[in-house]
Design an enzyme around this catalytic site. Sequence first.
Site, mmCIF file in Angstrom:
data_model
loop_
_atom_site.group_PDB
_atom_site.id
_atom_site.type_symbol
_atom_site.label_atom_id
_atom_site.label_comp_id
_atom_site.label_asym_id
_atom_site.label_seq_id
_atom_site.Cartn_x
_atom_site.Cartn_y
_atom_site.Cartn_z
ATOM 1 N N HIS A 290 -7.275 9.723 -2.354
ATOM 2 C CA HIS A 290 -6.683 9.658 -1.007
ATOM 3 C C HIS A 290 -7.558 10.329 0.060
ATOM 4 C CE1 HIS A 290 -2.426 9.256 0.921
ATOM 5 N NE2 HIS A 290 -3.364 9.057 1.821
ATOM 6 N N ASP B 218 0.845 -1.195 0.000
ATOM 7 C CA ASP B 218 0.000 0.000 0.000
ATOM 8 C C ASP B 218 0.883 1.249 0.000
ATOM 9 O OD1 ASP B 218 -2.973 1.001 0.630
ATOM 10 O OD2 ASP B 218 -1.547 2.243 1.739
ATOM 11 N N LYS C 104 -2.505 5.932 -4.429
ATOM 12 C CA LYS C 104 -3.607 6.873 -4.164
ATOM 13 C C LYS C 104 -3.317 8.218 -4.814
ATOM 14 C CE LYS C 104 -3.617 4.726 0.392
ATOM 15 N NZ LYS C 104 -2.205 4.609 0.802
ATOM 16 N N TYR D 76 3.254 9.813 -0.517
ATOM 17 C CA TYR D 76 4.379 9.282 0.268
ATOM 18 C C TYR D 76 5.725 9.517 -0.428
ATOM 19 C CZ TYR D 76 0.463 6.620 2.340
ATOM 20 O OH TYR D 76 -0.731 6.250 2.892
HETATM 21 P P1 NAD Z 1 0.705 1.633 11.842
HETATM 22 O O1 NAD Z 1 -0.501 1.596 12.714
HETATM 23 O O2 NAD Z 1 0.931 0.541 10.872
HETATM 24 O O3 NAD Z 1 1.970 1.787 12.799
HETATM 25 C C1 NAD Z 1 3.272 1.863 12.274
HETATM 26 C C2 NAD Z 1 4.291 2.148 13.390
HETATM 27 O O4 NAD Z 1 4.121 1.217 14.464
HETATM 28 C C3 NAD Z 1 5.718 1.910 12.869
HETATM 29 O O5 NAD Z 1 6.287 3.128 12.464
HETATM 30 C C4 NAD Z 1 6.434 1.302 14.036
HETATM 31 O O6 NAD Z 1 7.017 2.322 14.771
HETATM 32 C C5 NAD Z 1 5.365 0.677 14.866
HETATM 33 N N1 NAD Z 1 5.308 -0.798 14.715
HETATM 34 C C6 NAD Z 1 4.977 -1.516 13.609
HETATM 35 N N2 NAD Z 1 4.967 -2.830 13.877
HETATM 36 C C7 NAD Z 1 5.321 -2.952 15.182
HETATM 37 C C8 NAD Z 1 5.477 -4.071 16.045
HETATM 38 N N3 NAD Z 1 5.281 -5.304 15.632
HETATM 39 N N4 NAD Z 1 5.821 -3.817 17.345
HETATM 40 C C9 NAD Z 1 6.012 -2.567 17.783
HETATM 41 N N5 NAD Z 1 5.859 -1.468 17.014
HETATM 42 C C10 NAD Z 1 5.522 -1.655 15.723
HETATM 43 O O7 NAD Z 1 0.696 3.072 11.146
HETATM 44 P P2 NAD Z 1 0.747 3.682 9.688
HETATM 45 O O8 NAD Z 1 2.026 3.439 9.011
HETATM 46 O O9 NAD Z 1 0.291 5.094 9.851
HETATM 47 O O10 NAD Z 1 -0.403 2.892 8.903
HETATM 48 C C11 NAD Z 1 -0.172 1.730 8.121
HETATM 49 C C12 NAD Z 1 -0.375 2.019 6.659
HETATM 50 O O11 NAD Z 1 -1.691 2.546 6.419
HETATM 51 C C13 NAD Z 1 0.541 3.115 6.090
HETATM 52 O O12 NAD Z 1 1.863 2.668 5.911
HETATM 53 C C14 NAD Z 1 -0.184 3.462 4.842
HETATM 54 O O13 NAD Z 1 0.049 2.473 3.849
HETATM 55 C C15 NAD Z 1 -1.635 3.424 5.312
HETATM 56 N N6 NAD Z 1 -2.142 4.772 5.706
HETATM 57 C C16 NAD Z 1 -3.100 5.345 4.921
HETATM 58 C C17 NAD Z 1 -3.599 6.598 5.250
HETATM 59 C C18 NAD Z 1 -4.672 7.200 4.385
HETATM 60 O O14 NAD Z 1 -5.014 8.376 4.572
HETATM 61 N N7 NAD Z 1 -5.240 6.471 3.457
HETATM 62 C C19 NAD Z 1 -3.124 7.288 6.365
HETATM 63 C C20 NAD Z 1 -2.146 6.679 7.153
HETATM 64 C C21 NAD Z 1 -1.675 5.412 6.824
#
Ligand code: NAD
Length: 279
Positions: free
Chosen positions: A109, A46, A76, A51
Amino acid sequence: MATVPTITLNNGVQIPQLGFGVYQVPPAETATAVQTALEVGYRHIDTAQMYGNEKGVGEGIRAAGVDRGEIFVTSKLNNGFHARDDALRAFDQSLADLGFDHLDLFLIHWPLPGIDVDFVETWKAMEEIYRSGRATAIGVSNFHAQHLGRLFAETEVRPAVNQVEIHPYLVQDDLRAFDAEHQIVTEAWSPIAQGKVLDDPAVVRVAERTGRTPAQVTLRWHVQRGDVVFPKSVTRSRVEENFALFDFQLSEDDMREISALDRGERTGPDPETFNHVPR
Ligand code: NAD
């Protein structure tokens, strides 16, 4: 390697329920992160124009040597490209940056309800892209029921997915039910609230009960609710941990205990008021 289940979208396309998100992965680190994820077994990535790392996604996929046809790739449309011609050009640029001839899923997006380009116009451009065959499915992100209702009334192609913020502090049951009622698959972004839910006492209790980590039980909670998730990490051990979700189950009590954490708390912007367009 455990098999990741797929979900069938409303046009028959299959999407792996677990993917790898690359928000906030620096462009220079993206190819390595994506290659690692593919080695671990992920087959769904994704990304987004916003990004700035689509080139790295394409490079990582080619470096991993996995067939493009085996990988589900989402991107997106960036804010600021909502006018028809801008959307078509931005889509072409995504394909050029990724080095692909098609995307599996392309999303608007953000709805940006306060800007001077109506997202209905943007969706009509998405329909053109879909009809050209270069996006196998199209959908939206951060849309609420009233935004979707306008698309239903004024356009022809039903979005295949709605990608919105969901985690134990923001369970979004009303929006999920609305999506389901209209054959739209819900994708949960920031599924572990960027790490914020991992030391919540209830999450830790469920983790201790099941012998799994807080991240695994939170991601498993999403999977059992039927949503698509794509956690982000650039740390190989966490990328592996987040993939190991299909050899255990949460009980109904575990599910209820995590759902009870809902407090309507966002980590990101509210789609009703978010109208930011990069200059
Ligand atoms: P997430 O909830 O996946 O959290 C990511 C963070 O959590 C990492 O930076 C890391 O520090 C920590 N983490 C990950 N795995 C872990 C583990 N096993 N143990 C401990 N800590 C851990 O947050 P995200 O990246 O904001 O969201 C995931 C994905 O969703 C994004 O990469 C993106 O692809 C998507 N996203 C989309 C939108 C949108 O507006 N459509 C917005 C935000 C994110």
